[in-house]
Design an enzyme around this catalytic site. Sequence first.
Site, PDB file in Angstrom:
ATOM      1  N   LYS A 148      -6.716  -0.597 -10.197  1.00 56.49           N
ATOM      2  CA  LYS A 148      -7.413  -1.448  -9.227  1.00 56.49           C
ATOM      3  C   LYS A 148      -8.735  -0.791  -8.856  1.00 56.49           C
ATOM      4  O   LYS A 148      -8.741   0.386  -8.466  1.00 56.49           O
ATOM      5  CB  LYS A 148      -6.542  -1.618  -7.979  1.00 56.49           C
ATOM      6  CG  LYS A 148      -7.165  -2.404  -6.833  1.00 56.49           C
ATOM      7  CD  LYS A 148      -6.117  -2.661  -5.750  1.00 56.49           C
ATOM      8  CE  LYS A 148      -6.645  -3.487  -4.600  1.00 56.49           C
ATOM      9  NZ  LYS A 148      -7.333  -2.692  -3.597  1.00 56.49           N
ATOM     10  N   ARG A 189     -18.036   3.942   7.001  1.00 55.47           N
ATOM     11  CA  ARG A 189     -17.531   2.711   7.618  1.00 55.47           C
ATOM     12  C   ARG A 189     -18.086   2.545   9.031  1.00 55.47           C
ATOM     13  O   ARG A 189     -17.385   2.730  10.027  1.00 55.47           O
ATOM     14  CB  ARG A 189     -16.011   2.707   7.583  1.00 55.47           C
ATOM     15  CG  ARG A 189     -15.490   2.685   6.151  1.00 55.47           C
ATOM     16  CD  ARG A 189     -13.993   2.606   6.066  1.00 55.47           C
ATOM     17  NE  ARG A 189     -13.593   2.419   4.669  1.00 55.47           N
ATOM     18  CZ  ARG A 189     -12.332   2.413   4.246  1.00 55.47           C
ATOM     19  NH1 ARG A 189     -11.353   2.575   5.104  1.00 55.47           N
ATOM     20  NH2 ARG A 189     -12.059   2.229   2.968  1.00 55.47           N
ATOM     21  N   ASP A 238     -10.130  -9.446  -6.750  1.00 57.90           N
ATOM     22  CA  ASP A 238     -10.059  -9.689  -5.308  1.00 57.90           C
ATOM     23  C   ASP A 238     -11.402  -9.390  -4.676  1.00 57.90           C
ATOM     24  O   ASP A 238     -12.315  -8.868  -5.333  1.00 57.90           O
ATOM     25  CB  ASP A 238      -8.925  -8.880  -4.645  1.00 57.90           C
ATOM     26  CG  ASP A 238      -9.217  -7.372  -4.543  1.00 57.90           C
ATOM     27  OD1 ASP A 238     -10.388  -6.969  -4.474  1.00 57.90           O
ATOM     28  OD2 ASP A 238      -8.242  -6.594  -4.516  1.00 57.90           O
ATOM     29  N   THR A 270      -5.123   2.761  -7.487  1.00 61.19           N
ATOM     30  CA  THR A 270      -6.435   2.428  -6.918  1.00 61.19           C
ATOM     31  C   THR A 270      -7.414   3.559  -7.186  1.00 61.19           C
ATOM     32  O   THR A 270      -7.149   4.711  -6.824  1.00 61.19           O
ATOM     33  CB  THR A 270      -6.323   2.180  -5.401  1.00 61.19           C
ATOM     34  OG1 THR A 270      -5.446   1.071  -5.198  1.00 61.19           O
ATOM     35  CG2 THR A 270      -7.669   1.872  -4.774  1.00 61.19           C
ATOM     36  N   TYR A 317      -1.829   5.648  -4.174  1.00 61.42           N
ATOM     37  CA  TYR A 317      -2.769   6.741  -3.930  1.00 61.42           C
ATOM     38  C   TYR A 317      -1.981   8.000  -4.287  1.00 61.42           C
ATOM     39  O   TYR A 317      -1.109   8.434  -3.528  1.00 61.42           O
ATOM     40  CB  TYR A 317      -3.173   6.804  -2.454  1.00 61.42           C
ATOM     41  CG  TYR A 317      -4.109   5.714  -1.988  1.00 61.42           C
ATOM     42  CD1 TYR A 317      -5.254   5.372  -2.697  1.00 61.42           C
ATOM     43  CD2 TYR A 317      -3.862   5.044  -0.781  1.00 61.42           C
ATOM     44  CE1 TYR A 317      -6.115   4.377  -2.246  1.00 61.42           C
ATOM     45  CE2 TYR A 317      -4.724   4.059  -0.320  1.00 61.42           C
ATOM     46  CZ  TYR A 317      -5.841   3.734  -1.059  1.00 61.42           C
ATOM     47  OH  TYR A 317      -6.689   2.754  -0.603  1.00 61.42           O
ATOM     48  N   SER A 342       0.832  -1.204   0.000  1.00 59.33           N
ATOM     49  CA  SER A 342       0.000   0.000   0.000  1.00 59.33           C
ATOM     50  C   SER A 342       0.868   1.255   0.000  1.00 59.33           C
ATOM     51  O   SER A 342       1.980   1.263   0.540  1.00 59.33           O
ATOM     52  CB  SER A 342      -0.885  -0.019   1.242  1.00 59.33           C
ATOM     53  OG  SER A 342      -1.526   1.219   1.415  1.00 59.33           O
ATOM     54  N   HIS A 397     -12.667  -2.789  -3.251  1.00 60.83           N
ATOM     55  CA  HIS A 397     -11.959  -2.414  -2.027  1.00 60.83           C
ATOM     56  C   HIS A 397     -12.406  -3.284  -0.839  1.00 60.83           C
ATOM     57  O   HIS A 397     -12.487  -2.834   0.301  1.00 60.83           O
ATOM     58  CB  HIS A 397     -12.162  -0.933  -1.713  1.00 60.83           C
ATOM     59  CG  HIS A 397     -10.915  -0.251  -1.229  1.00 60.83           C
ATOM     60  ND1 HIS A 397     -10.099   0.487  -2.041  1.00 60.83           N
ATOM     61  CD2 HIS A 397     -10.330  -0.202  -0.004  1.00 60.83           C
ATOM     62  CE1 HIS A 397      -9.082   0.977  -1.347  1.00 60.83           C
ATOM     63  NE2 HIS A 397      -9.203   0.563  -0.101  1.00 60.83           N
TER      64      HIS A 397
HETATM   65  C1  LIG Z   1      -7.645  -3.081   6.398  1.00 56.41           C
HETATM   66  C2  LIG Z   1      -7.636  -2.913   4.914  1.00 56.41           C
HETATM   67  C3  LIG Z   1      -6.818  -1.941   4.355  1.00 56.41           C
HETATM   68  C4  LIG Z   1      -6.771  -1.791   2.966  1.00 56.41           C
HETATM   69  N1  LIG Z   1      -5.921  -0.868   2.422  1.00 56.41           N
HETATM   70  C5  LIG Z   1      -5.856  -0.727   1.066  1.00 56.41           C
HETATM   71  C6  LIG Z   1      -4.943   0.193   0.478  1.00 56.41           C
HETATM   72  O1  LIG Z   1      -4.181   0.859   1.154  1.00 56.41           O
HETATM   73  N2  LIG Z   1      -4.948   0.289  -0.883  1.00 56.41           N
HETATM   74  C7  LIG Z   1      -5.768  -0.460  -1.680  1.00 56.41           C
HETATM   75  O2  LIG Z   1      -5.734  -0.330  -2.910  1.00 56.41           O
HETATM   76  N3  LIG Z   1      -6.632  -1.353  -1.136  1.00 56.41           N
HETATM   77  C8  LIG Z   1      -6.687  -1.510   0.206  1.00 56.41           C
HETATM   78  N4  LIG Z   1      -7.543  -2.428   0.753  1.00 56.41           N
HETATM   79  C9  LIG Z   1      -8.339  -3.299  -0.141  1.00 56.41           C
HETATM   80  C10 LIG Z   1      -7.564  -4.585  -0.444  1.00 56.41           C
HETATM   81  O3  LIG Z   1      -6.415  -4.307  -1.200  1.00 56.41           O
HETATM   82  C11 LIG Z   1      -8.427  -5.601  -1.222  1.00 56.41           C
HETATM   83  O4  LIG Z   1      -8.963  -4.983  -2.343  1.00 56.41           O
HETATM   84  C12 LIG Z   1      -9.545  -6.211  -0.369  1.00 56.41           C
HETATM   85  O5  LIG Z   1      -9.154  -6.349   0.964  1.00 56.41           O
HETATM   86  C13 LIG Z   1      -9.923  -7.579  -0.937  1.00 56.41           C
HETATM   87  O6  LIG Z   1     -11.032  -8.097  -0.273  1.00 56.41           O
HETATM   88  P1  LIG Z   1     -10.933  -9.167   0.931  1.00 56.41           P
HETATM   89  O7  LIG Z   1     -10.471  -8.432   2.132  1.00 56.41           O
HETATM   90  O8  LIG Z   1     -12.335  -9.648   1.051  1.00 56.41           O
HETATM   91  O9  LIG Z   1      -9.964 -10.256   0.521  1.00 56.41           O
HETATM   92  C14 LIG Z   1      -7.582  -2.611   2.136  1.00 56.41           C
HETATM   93  C15 LIG Z   1      -8.398  -3.585   2.716  1.00 56.41           C
HETATM   94  C16 LIG Z   1      -8.421  -3.754   4.088  1.00 56.41           C
HETATM   95  C17 LIG Z   1      -9.268  -4.842   4.670  1.00 56.41           C
END
Ligand SMILES: Cc1cc2nc3c(=O)[nH]c(=O)nc-3n(C[C@H](O)[C@H](O)[C@H](O)COP(=O)(O)O)c2cc1C
Length: 440
Positions: free
Chosen positions: A311, A229, A366, A220, A194, A171, A335
Amino acid sequence: MNGFGCQTEARRRFLRMLISSPLFAGSHFLGSPLTNLLANNVVTGGKTDSVLDTIEQSDSVIASPDEALNVMDFEPAARKALPPAHFGYLATGVDDDGTVRANTEGYSRIQIRPRRLVDVEKVDMSVRLFGTTWSSPIVICPISDQKAFHAEGDIAVARAARAKDHLQIISTVATSSIEEVTAARGAPVWQQLYPTNVWEVGRAIVKRAEKAGSPAIVFTVDLQEGSNRETLFRAEQADKRKCTACHQSAYTGYARPKPGGASGGFAEFVARNPMFEGLDVSKVTSFRPIPMDWTFVKRLRDTVSVKLLIKGIVTREDAQIAVEHGVDGLIVSNHGGRAEETLRPTIESLREVVEGVEGKIPVLVDGGIRRGTDVFKALALGATAVGIGRPEAWGLAAFGQPGVEAVLEMLRRELRTIMRQAGTTSVERITRSYVVTRVS
Ligand SMILES: Cc1cc2nc3c(=O)[nH]c(=O)nc-3n(C[C@H](O)[C@H](O)[C@H](O)COP(=O)(O)O)c2cc1C
């Protein structure tokens, strides 16, 4: 960040609050966001303390990675290890968390059609992405603030990725720098981006990642500000500890610092993240470019000299436009249900995005992947590879590097099993004919 002195008491207060809530007894309880915080606990009503005892002593909370039977077993262990606000950050979706649930449930509407009498003594799970071969199609998604889950954060994840040979995407708001993560991984990682509202800042992050050997930048695009949230906000309300007792910032909602406050300004918050070190972030007011549109993608495309992925694409139309803009790959993502409440599982979006790119660029997906069979289904529906988010973070929160390794190993084992059962000896052989789907 583990081992907070006030953790047990905070958890008790939190659960007391939940249990005394009308939602707990009400008919809406099962549909409420609070289920994410209580899921898997055996709650039969009665006194608060007996519920707490059930949770504290529950056999369902594994004490070591070896005890896990599937990746879901790591979730209650993560909840047990984390203070409520930190777990709330990990678990949260938006509004009623319906999209978080939809992502996982989407896979249950797809059935597998195994073929028999195929020699499956040798199964090859490897995939090629931009000229690199990976021993499995399971990719570690970018997750922000991982030191909120374990003191070693992204470094523990990188070591696990190295041990199990998985592609890792870090990230922009990782709690370690790309140089540190790359060293721990022992190989380049992909950099999620970002870009912020200041072009020079985003550009500097891209150039730093390229210098660190990153072969791909992942922009992203699915997160505007203001995502509701609620599960996180409830958890924060219930967690009465002072944030500053453990870490400097007193911002709320992680990426939602209170603007202008002495310790909560956005620029100040951004400056504390390793990937922004040394940059002038005084004019940074947002993680996203303003405006965030295709003109920005064009500018980014002209700047990024390695592969550029987007993404967060979930429609055929956007997939086509991305190809026209010279983007090298897409990640179908919402996300993890944390951006907007569409109630549409990413596995349902995958098909139209795959159609939109017409085989010109790889498409990853994902969201909600919890089983090897989910990976199989995504591959059958056209994904080149898949990403996991929360399962990796549960493993990290519960047990650090060994927890992440166990999660990765488990998903690989399950994928191998279903590939053998279905008579598919390589990832290329997992085609649409191996699934029956009612998705549109
Ligand atoms: C705690 C948390 C922080 C995340 N931070 C980012 C991030 O910084 N950048 C990003 O593109 N996606 C972020 N995501 C999304 C994840 O990259 C991913 O798309 C998502 O968690 C996939 O779904 P899943 O948790 O059901 O496997 C985050 C997700 C979670 C749960």
